[in-house]
Every structure is written in structure tokens, then in C-alpha cells.
Design a protein around this motif. Structure first.
Motif, PDB file in Angstrom:
ATOM      1  N   GLY A 177      41.052  49.309  64.788  1.00  0.00           N
ATOM      2  CA  GLY A 177      41.760  50.552  65.080  1.00  0.00           C
ATOM      3  C   GLY A 177      42.948  50.744  64.154  1.00  0.00           C
ATOM      4  N   LEU A 181      40.363  56.966  69.067  1.00  0.00           N
ATOM      5  CA  LEU A 181      39.340  55.924  68.992  1.00  0.00           C
ATOM      6  C   LEU A 181      39.988  54.554  68.765  1.00  0.00           C
ATOM      7  CD1 LEU A 181      36.300  55.102  68.721  1.00  0.00           C
ATOM      8  CD2 LEU A 181      36.577  55.426  66.262  1.00  0.00           C
ATOM      9  N   GLY A 182      40.943  54.517  67.848  1.00  0.00           N
ATOM     10  CA  GLY A 182      41.669  53.271  67.611  1.00  0.00           C
ATOM     11  C   GLY A 182      42.361  52.793  68.873  1.00  0.00           C
ATOM     12  N   MET A 238      28.613  53.881  62.783  1.00  0.00           N
ATOM     13  CA  MET A 238      29.293  55.173  62.804  1.00  0.00           C
ATOM     14  C   MET A 238      29.851  55.523  61.416  1.00  0.00           C
ATOM     15  SD  MET A 238      32.577  56.322  65.010  1.00  0.00           S
ATOM     16  CE  MET A 238      33.761  55.807  63.811  1.00  0.00           C
ATOM     17  N   ALA A 293      43.250  55.495  75.606  1.00  0.00           N
ATOM     18  CA  ALA A 293      42.810  56.603  74.753  1.00  0.00           C
ATOM     19  C   ALA A 293      43.678  57.836  74.984  1.00  0.00           C
ATOM     20  CB  ALA A 293      41.342  56.921  75.026  1.00  0.00           C
ATOM     21  N   LEU A 317      41.202  62.476  66.937  1.00  0.00           N
ATOM     22  CA  LEU A 317      40.032  61.764  67.436  1.00  0.00           C
ATOM     23  C   LEU A 317      40.017  60.314  66.947  1.00  0.00           C
ATOM     24  CD1 LEU A 317      37.634  62.937  69.097  1.00  0.00           C
ATOM     25  CD2 LEU A 317      36.307  62.791  66.984  1.00  0.00           C
ATOM     26  N   VAL A 318      40.262  60.154  65.651  1.00  0.00           N
ATOM     27  CA  VAL A 318      40.262  58.797  65.085  1.00  0.00           C
ATOM     28  C   VAL A 318      41.368  57.962  65.723  1.00  0.00           C
ATOM     29  CG1 VAL A 318      40.641  57.446  63.003  1.00  0.00           C
ATOM     30  CG2 VAL A 318      39.259  59.508  62.901  1.00  0.00           C
ATOM     31  N   LEU A 373      41.495  53.501  71.906  1.00  0.00           N
ATOM     32  CA  LEU A 373      40.455  53.068  72.853  1.00  0.00           C
ATOM     33  C   LEU A 373      40.061  51.617  72.597  1.00  0.00           C
ATOM     34  CD1 LEU A 373      38.354  54.587  74.921  1.00  0.00           C
ATOM     35  CD2 LEU A 373      36.769  54.161  73.059  1.00  0.00           C
ATOM     36  N   LEU A 374      39.892  51.280  71.317  1.00  0.00           N
ATOM     37  CA  LEU A 374      39.518  49.908  70.977  1.00  0.00           C
ATOM     38  C   LEU A 374      40.633  48.937  71.387  1.00  0.00           C
ATOM     39  CD1 LEU A 374      37.883  50.408  67.462  1.00  0.00           C
ATOM     40  CD2 LEU A 374      36.759  50.093  69.663  1.00  0.00           C
ATOM     41  N   LEU A 411      30.731  50.388  65.065  1.00  0.00           N
ATOM     42  CA  LEU A 411      31.651  50.943  64.068  1.00  0.00           C
ATOM     43  C   LEU A 411      30.982  51.024  62.709  1.00  0.00           C
ATOM     44  CD1 LEU A 411      35.151  49.358  64.657  1.00  0.00           C
ATOM     45  CD2 LEU A 411      34.530  51.764  64.760  1.00  0.00           C
ATOM     46  N   VAL A 470      30.713  46.341  69.399  1.00  0.00           N
ATOM     47  CA  VAL A 470      31.654  47.304  68.822  1.00  0.00           C
ATOM     48  C   VAL A 470      31.624  47.236  67.293  1.00  0.00           C
ATOM     49  CG1 VAL A 470      34.106  47.842  68.529  1.00  0.00           C
ATOM     50  CG2 VAL A 470      33.187  47.428  70.800  1.00  0.00           C
TER      51      VAL A 470
END
Lengths: 323, 249, 304
Positions: free
Chosen positions: C24, C196-197, C159, C72, C192-193, C199-200, C156, C152
Motif C-alpha cells: 500500500g 486500497l492501500g 490487477m 478503507a 481509490l488507490v 484497506l491492505l 495485486l 493478496v
């Protein structure tokens, strides 16, 4: 001689420092002296850090390491003396005029090694690496149980100063203030010298300075060591002021606070870091008297300074182009 | 006598791109040698290798007869190679005189002098002012760099390089972004300097190149297509096809 | 031998946790050029939200989504309110602003949840041991953590290398105009990114809850280790983050387990104890120093 804005503020700040002991007498409070002593010590750190962050564009996030090394150098010498195993079997280490230069040497040596590695990189790498190495020293002192580990190390007395005991808070304040004045004078001279011009020139354009023939790395390393030594002196004074050192002196939070001080005061100015140190300690002492969770208030304040006033308090006040 | 600058078989690739493809070049002492080429021909990479900012994959660089292939940027500078930058690299927040004084300071040996005020040192200020005078900027000496006009900054770039008192002057597009009047002025200044200086001139402005250069090398797709007198180069078919004929610049 | 194997597995598990954090952080830096010190706070928030939800509901399986959502959401809010203003700014301003965030979050958690550490139960389904080799039982929960970490990492990788959003992420860092010309709202992409970071980081925080104590300051300890990971791996590179996490996670775990033991076979007495403890706690920094000497831009430097 024309008096610049900077000149006026410098005089105001100097007078404020000189007035502290009299103010303390008037108020009948020794706390004022203690606080002002801390301000003077922190100001030394801030001045040294500004030499890196403000003047050389080297954002060191590990400056507490050298502060802590200086403190531990004094405390460990005292510890060995108290336990009758003086270092090198020599009792002279209780004399400030020996112990404090020793502290500066130790801190400078640490800065030499960490700087030699960190300065191979730049930008974000430099920030992360200076932070990481400071954290390494933090863990090292936590792990050194012999020197108290987590609990830290107490000094039974302050160092002797030229053979005299310093029991009086005022005397110690004057010593710290004198140390600050010397550091300020030195830093001012250094920044206008040939050496300082290389540092500042490289901060403005590293490519240019290399193309002119300056091996920039060496000059930056020298600056890193000088700044580390000043921080080490401050650490030695801090250890004497509190008669206690602990790994907390090297913690990353303290490194962050040092940066906050410098930026809050205003980068690249002579008196800015001093103002920043004073502002930081006053805010801290006020807020922490008000709530235990003072950082909840101080954090957003720091955030606002970073976003809206990157030139700091002093930067907003002083004239353009003054040094 | 050895050449002022000699490149032997320089190669540099970035991934699959051959930015410099076996370039050999000899710049004689005292000449003004222009390097021209279309955009993307590899001029910037070549300059980087000459100054030391980029390490070649293969080949050899000699300055005044000494192999400097593995030397750092500052070491090359101190041995007599001065360069100007295409995109002005002046120290903001400093005066024009300060900028020139940096160059004087560099050639006077190490700067581990910590206490004396460098701005009051006539051994720095005087030669710096001389360099400014040489490019006609003496009256701007105390102005901060950011208050100078674009043309004046280009002149200052040159003054800083001259203040190094180099043996070889490497000029990276000294006319970049200049109007016709400023350009003419710069050509005049360079014409004066070229009489007593070896110059490597990397330039887009063909009028300037043909006005100043003794010899011209044409760089296309990372390789030297031709080296010769301005007249030779101008009349060469291949050069026209590759570069001039395309009508660019 | 069994001890070695067990420690190897522990090292792997730590590596994968570090990877979740490093991925992240390095993504956010590689794409937006922002150094976010408060990344560790997101980890802490994930852990606290998880511990809180577990205490309220009594089940880990609600703690997990609670921790993820909290991290998040706070991450997205952080980007919208603060980080967005820092994109064009110097690293120094970014460092200072996110340092302020850390102080705030630490203060806030200490104020709202107290300073004493919280404990989280291992979910009953995963509380047993799995005999991975004859005579080598290993906690099922830790195995599950590793599984998540590997999943994960694969996700990643897929993705970033195979999807449209991944392409945008790769392009977003240096070709801002191009991405915008494609009609992509880059501001939204960045949020969003960043989320996402976050969230991780939150995932790492919740998962670590049952095996370590949840407390104020947990974020910064792991953050600095994560910095070491990123510096070793090369900033901005997911592959570097993975390699760095593996190297640092292993060195830390094995160093702590075996360096004091090895020292004891050489030296004796309290000196060996003291030295061993000190040495094993600084071993990852020595590894970092070594990497810096050999490859100053990390093992997998990002060009440019």
C-alpha cells in the motif's frame, strides 16, 4: 547600519532570553527557568537541524538519534563513575568540559556513519533511511539492559563545570544560553562561509554544483556531522538538566517534534528555529497541562502548519532575502 | 598533440533504445565544434556522457589526453571541462554575482573553510565580476537570479561556465528559447569567446551553428552521420535527407 | 531442525504481513509521489476497529470486515481531506502533515480506547494446530494469515499487470495528462488507490490482532520496519516490496531466534545475553545498510 526586520526580531528574542531569570524572580517561579532552559536546549537542536533541512534541503527524520547519543555519552560516563568503573579508569569524565565534547564526538561519529550511508540516496529514501537508522539506535538502547534498557539511566549529579558544582537552576540556564549563543554564532558564520555557500548552492541546484566541480556528497556529510555534534551537545545538556536519559530521547516521535519545531519557526532563518523551539515547548506545556491527550489537539495543529504555513511563523514575519 | 576532447566508440542503451551508437569524435584544441541533429538523435545522452552524468556502456572518453571515462562529474569539471545547461540550472535565491562566484570558488580548491564570510572575499568576487562583464551582465551583478529576464539568465549560464576558466566549454543549446535579438547578442558574445577557447556547441539554431562552428558533426539516431566543415555538411545529401531536408528548425 | 522450520514459517508469516503494508505504501508513493507516515495509523485503526467489533459481537468474522471498512473509509477520508492537498508539495510538507495525522490518531485512540492493550481471540475455526510435517504442528491461524498474504500478492500482481485499472495505475504516475485525456477522473483514481492501500494496511492490522496485542503506537513500529522493507526493495515497486518484505521478515525472525543462541555458543554469561538481544534487534537495519552500500536504489529500482 541599517536595521532589518530580522535584526529587530533577533534583538527582541535575545532580550526575552536575557530577561527570563528576572521574570522568574518577579513571578517567584522556578518553573519559568526550567522551561526556558529546555527552550534553549531544544533551540540548539533546531538550529542544527535547520542547517540540514532548511539550508541543505536534507530532510533528516532521525535527528533525535544524535541528541540521544550525546545524552547517553554523558549518562554512561557518569554511570561508570558512580559504579567505580570509570571509563578508561579515569574520573575526569565527570567534568563538563570533558564530558560534553565527548558527547559531541560520540554524536558526530554516529552522524558520520549514518550520514555516509544515508547521503548515498536522496529525497524520500533519505527521509526513510535517516528515520530507520535512528530507530535502530533506539532499539539498541532499549536492548542494552546493562544501561537501564527501557527504564533509562539516572545521573546522581550534574557534571562539574570547570570544577564547580552546578546546583543552581539559574547558573545552568546561563550555561545553556551561552551554548545556544555559540551555536547560533557558529551556524551563522558557517552558512556564510565558503563551506556554507556550497551547501546552500547544492540545495538550490545539486547538478549545477557538481558541474562546477564540487563533490557535493563530502560537503553534505560534513554538514551532517556538524549538525549531529550540535545535537549531541544539546543531548548532553538535556541529560544534565533532567539528570536522566532514556531511549525516549532517540524516539522517532522526538525526531518528528524536532522537525515540527524547525518548520513551525521557519526554515532557513537564523532565529526562526529558536522561535520554533520556544513555540513548540510553550504549546506542549500549555496543552499537556490541559489534557493528557494533548497530541489530539497538537496533531491537527501541525497538520495545519504543514498545509497552510510551510514558511512557518518566522517566515511570515521576516523580510524577504534576509539571512 | 592530443585532442581537447576525444570520444572512442561510445555506446549507451536504455532498454532496447540505442541512444548512443558507437560514437567517435575528436575535438581539436582551439576549434569550435558543433554537434547538431534532429530531436531524439541522442544529443542529451551524449552530453551526459561527456560531462559524466551518464556512464557509457562501452567506449572511452579522453579530456586533454587523459582518460576520464570513470571520473565523476566534479572531477571532470576541475580538470577543465565547463558546461552550460540547456534548461537553466542557476541557484535560485542567489544573486548573479553569487552564481558566478560559486564557479570561482570551485576552482580555487576545496571549500572546507568554515568561518570567513565568502561574500566579502575579493578573490572570489573579483573574478566573478570579470566573468559577468565578459557576457555583458556586470550591471546585473547584485540582482537575484529569479528577477533576471530569460535572455539574461542564458547569459549568466555562460558567465558561470566562463568563471570556471575552463580548457573546454561545452554549451548545451545556448540559444534555447531566445528571441532573434537576444540570439544575435549571444552569437556576438560567443564569437568573442571562441577566439581563445575550445568550444563544443550543441545547438538547434542552424544560423548560430554556421556562424560560429569551425567543424560540424551530425548526430542521427545515436550515431555520427558526418563530420566536416560547415560548408561540407550543408551540401551533404545524406545530412539534408536526415535533418536539414526535413525542414525542421 | 524443527525449530529452524518453525522459525522459517514464522519469518514467512511476518514477511507477508510486512508485504501487505509495504504494498500500500509503495503504491501510494509510486503513483502519487506522496510519502504517507500515517500509513501505520491505518494499520492501527484496522486493528482497533477489529478488536472493538470482536468484543461487541464476539466473532472474528465480523471483526474482519469491520477492520477493513474502518481502515478503507478513514483512508479515503484522509486522501480527500488532507493528502490531496499535498500532491504538488515538497516531501517535507508531506512528512509534517502526515506526522500531525499520526499524533492525532494516536491521541484519539488513547483518548477513546485507553492506553492498555486490547486482546483479540483467535477465531475458533482456526485455533488449532496443523501438522504440516510429521512432528511439526503449526498454528492454523498463522497458516491462514499466510494464505491471505499470498492471495493478496497474487491479486495485486494480476490487477496491476492485467486489468484496465492496473494499466491506469501504472500510467497515472508519470502520464497524468494522458490518463486524463482518456476521460479518467484522476482524482477519483487516486482516492481509490489510496483507499486500497489503506484497506491492505487495515487487513494486516486486523489479522495481526489475535497474535499480537492491539495498542497505541503499534502502527509506527511496523511503519518503520515497512520503510526498511521499501528501501531495501526499491520505492514504488510492488515486486521490490515483496522481495524486501521476504528478506526483512526472514532476517528479523531468524535473527531474533538464532543470533542470541549462536552468540551464546561463542561467548558466555550476561555479555552474550546483552549483546545477543541488542544485535538481534538491529539486524534488519544492518541488512538495510548493506543493501544501501551495494545498491543504493534498492533491489528492484524503479527507473526514472
Amino acid at each position: 547600519m541599517k536595521l532589518t526586520r530580522t535584526g529587530v526580531f533577533t534583538i527582541v528574542v535575545a532580550l526575552a532570553f536575557l530577561a527570563v531569570p528576572y521574570a522568574a524572580t518577579l513571578l517567584g517561579s522556578n518553573y519559568v527557568i526550567t522551561l526556558a532552559t529546555r527552550v534553549a536546549i531544544y533551540a540548539i537542536v533546531a538550529v542544527s537541524l535547520d542547517m540540514l533541512v532548511g539550508r541543505s534541503n536534507l530532510v533528516s527524520f532521525g535527528h533525535a538519534a544524535y541528541f540521544g547519543l550525546g545524552g547517553y555519552a554523558v549518562a554512561i560516563s557518569a554511570f561508570h563513575l558512580a559504579n567505580d568503573v570509570p571509563i578508561f579508569g579515569w574520573a575526569g569524565t565527570n567534568e563538563a568540559l570533558i564530558a560534553w565534547p565527548l558527547a559531541m564526538f560520540v554524536a558526530g561519529f554516529g552522524a558520520l556513519i549514518i550520514g555516509a550511508l544515508s547521503l548515498r540516496t536522496a529525497g524520500v529514501y533519505f527521509i526513510m533511511i535517516t528515520l530507520a537508522f535512528a530507530q535502530m539506535l533506539f532499539f539498541l538502547f532499549v536492548a542494552l539492559k546493562y544501561y537501564g534498557g527501557d527504564d533509562g539511566l539516572s545521573l546522581s549529579t550534574r557534571n562539574l563545570f570547570a570544577g564547580n558544582r552546578i546546583t543552581d537552576a539559574r547558573t545552568f540556564y546561563w550555561i545553556c544560553l551561552a551554548a545556544l549563543a555559540i551555536c547560533l554564532l557558529l551556524s551563522w558564520r558557517i552558512l556564510n562561509s565558503r563551506f556554507g555557500m556550497v551547501l546552500r548552492g547544492a540545495a538550490a541546484s545539486e547538478r549545477r554544483m557538481a558541474a562546477l566541480g564540487f563533490p557535493v556528497y563530502r560537503y553534505r556529510l560534513a554538514a551532517f556531522v556538524i549538525a549531529g555534534m550540535m545535537a549531541g551537545l544539546a543531548g548532553a545538556l538535556w541529560a544534565n538538566q533532567n539528570r536522566f536519559v532514556s531511549p525516549d530521547m532517540l524516539s522517532w516521535v522526538r525526531s518528528g517534534e524536532f522537525l515540527v519545531m524547525v518548520i513551525m519557526g521557519g526554515l532557513s532563518s537564523l532565529v526562526g528555529p529558536v522561535v520554533g523551539a520556544a513555540a513548540f515547548l510553550l504549546i506542549e506545556s500549555y496543552l499537556s497541562g490541559w489534557t493528557e491527550h494533548w497530541q489530539m489537539v497538537f496533531g491537527p495543529f501541525v497538520l495545519l502548519v504543514a498545509v497552510f504555513a510551510p514558511r512557518g511563523l518566522w517566515g511570515a514575519l521576516r523580510g524577504k532575502g534576509d539571512v | 598533440m592530443s585532442a581537447a576532447l576525444q570520444l572512442d566508440g561510445l555506446c549507451k542503451s536504455f532498454g532496447s533504445l540505442r541512444a548512443t551508437d558507437n560514437v567517435s569524435l575528436r575535438v581539436e584544441a582551439g576549434e569550435c565544434h558543433a554537434i547538431i541533429g534532429p530531436n531524439g538523435a541522442g544529443k542529451t545522452t551524449l552530453i551526459g556522457q561527456i560531462t559524466g552524468e551518464i556512464r557509457p556502456d562501452a567506449g572511452r572518453i579522453a579530456l586533454l589526453g587523459t582518460d576520464v571515462t570513470h571520473w565523476s562529474v566534479p572531477r571532470r569539471a576541475l580538470s577543465g571541462l565547463a558546461r552550460s545547461f540547456q534548461i537553466t540550472q542557476l541557484a535560485q535565491g542567489f544573486s548573479a554575482l553569487d552564481n558566478a562566484a560559486f564557479a570561482v570558488q570551485a576552482r580555487q580548491g576545496h571549500s572546507f573553510r568554515f568561518l570567513a564570510d565568502s561574500r566579502k572575499d575579493p578573490s572570489l568576487r573579483k573574478p566573478a565580476l570579470d566573468a559577468l562583464t565578459q557576457v555583458g551582465l556586470a550591471d546585473r551583478a547584485d540582482r537575484l537570479v529569479e528577477t533576471l529576464s530569460h535572455g539574461e539568465r542564458r547569459q549568466l549560464e555562460l558567465a558561470v561556465a566562463l568563471a570556471m576558466q575552463p580548457r573546454i566549454l561545452l554549451l548545451d543549446e545556448p540559444m534555447a528559447g531566445m528571441g532573434p535579438e537576444e540570439g544575435e547578442r549571444m552569437v556576438e558574445i560567443l564569437r568573442g569567446i571562441k577566439r581563445h577557447m575550445t568550444i563544443v556547441l550543441v545547438e538547434h539554431d542552424m544560423d548560430a551553428v554556421f556562424a560560429l562552428a569551425d567543424r560540424v558533426s551530425v548526430l542521427v539516431a545515436g550515431a555520427i552521420l558526418k563530420t566536416g566543415s560547415p560548408a561540407d555538411v550543408r551540401s551533404d545529401e545524406r545530412v539534408r535527407d536526415a535533418y536539414l531536408g526535413a525542414g525542421s528548425h | 531442525m524443527q525449530l529452524v522450520l518453525e522459525q522459517l514459517l514464522n519469518g514467512l508469516q511476518l514477511s507477508l504481513t510486512l508485504f501487505l503494508l509495504a504494498a500500500g505504501l509503495t503504491l501510494v508513493f509510486g503513483i502519487m509521489g506522496v510519502i504517507n507516515l500515517a500509513h501505520g495509523s491505518l494499520y492501527m485503526i484496522g486493528a482497533y476497529a477489529g478488536a472493538w467489533a470482536a468484543a461487541k459481537t464476539g466473532t472474528f468474522w465480523l471483526a474482519l470486515p469491520a477492520g477493513l471498512a474502518a481502515a478503507a473509509l478513514v483512508g479515503a477520508a484522509m486522501e480527500l481531506l488532507v493528502v490531496r492537498r499535498l500532491y504538488a508539495r515538497e516531501h517535507l510538507s508531506q512528512v509534517l502533515a502526515t506526522f500531525g495525522l499520526i499524533l492525532f490518531f494516536n491521541g484519539f485512540i488513547a483518548w477513546s480506547a485507553g492506553r492498555s492493550p486490547l486482546l483479540m481471540e483467535t477465531p475458533p475455526q482456526l485455533s488449532g494446530f496443523v501438522e504440516i510435517l510429521p512432528g511439526l504442528p503449526y498454528p492454523a491461524y498463522r497458516l491462514a494469515m499466510m494464505g491471505v498474504g499470498v492471495a493478496v500478492a497474487l491479486g495485486l500482481w494480476y490487477m496491476i499487470s492485467r486489468t484496465r485499472i492496473g494499466m491506469l495505475i501504472r500510467a497515472g504516475s508519470d502520464k497524468r495528462e494522458m490518463v486524463e485525456a482518456l476521460g479518467v477522473d484522476i482524482a477519483k483514481l487516486f482516492t481509490l488507490v489510496f483507499a486500497l492501500g489503506a484497506l491492505l494496511a487495515g487487513l494486516a492490522g486486523v489479522m495481526v490482532g489475535p497474535i499480537r496485542s492491539v495498542q497505541v503506537g503499534m502502527g509506527e513500529q511496523v511503519l518503520i520496519t515497512t520503510f526498511v522493507v521499501i528501501v531495501v526493495g526499491g520505492i514504488g515497486s510492488i515486486r521490490g516490496a515483496f522481495a524486501g518484505a521476504l528478506l526483512i521478515g526472514m532476517c528479523d525472525t531468524l535473527g531474533r531466534a538464532f543470533v542470541p543462541m549462536l552468540l551464546k555458543s561463542w561467548l558466555s554469561g550476561p555479555l552474550a545475553d546483552g549483546l545477543g538481544g541488542a544485535l538481534s534487534s538491529v539486524i534488519i537495519y544492518l541488512v538495510m545498510a548493506l543493501v544501501l552500500i551495494v545498491r543504493p536504489r534498492g533491489l528492484f529500482p524503479v527507473s526514472g
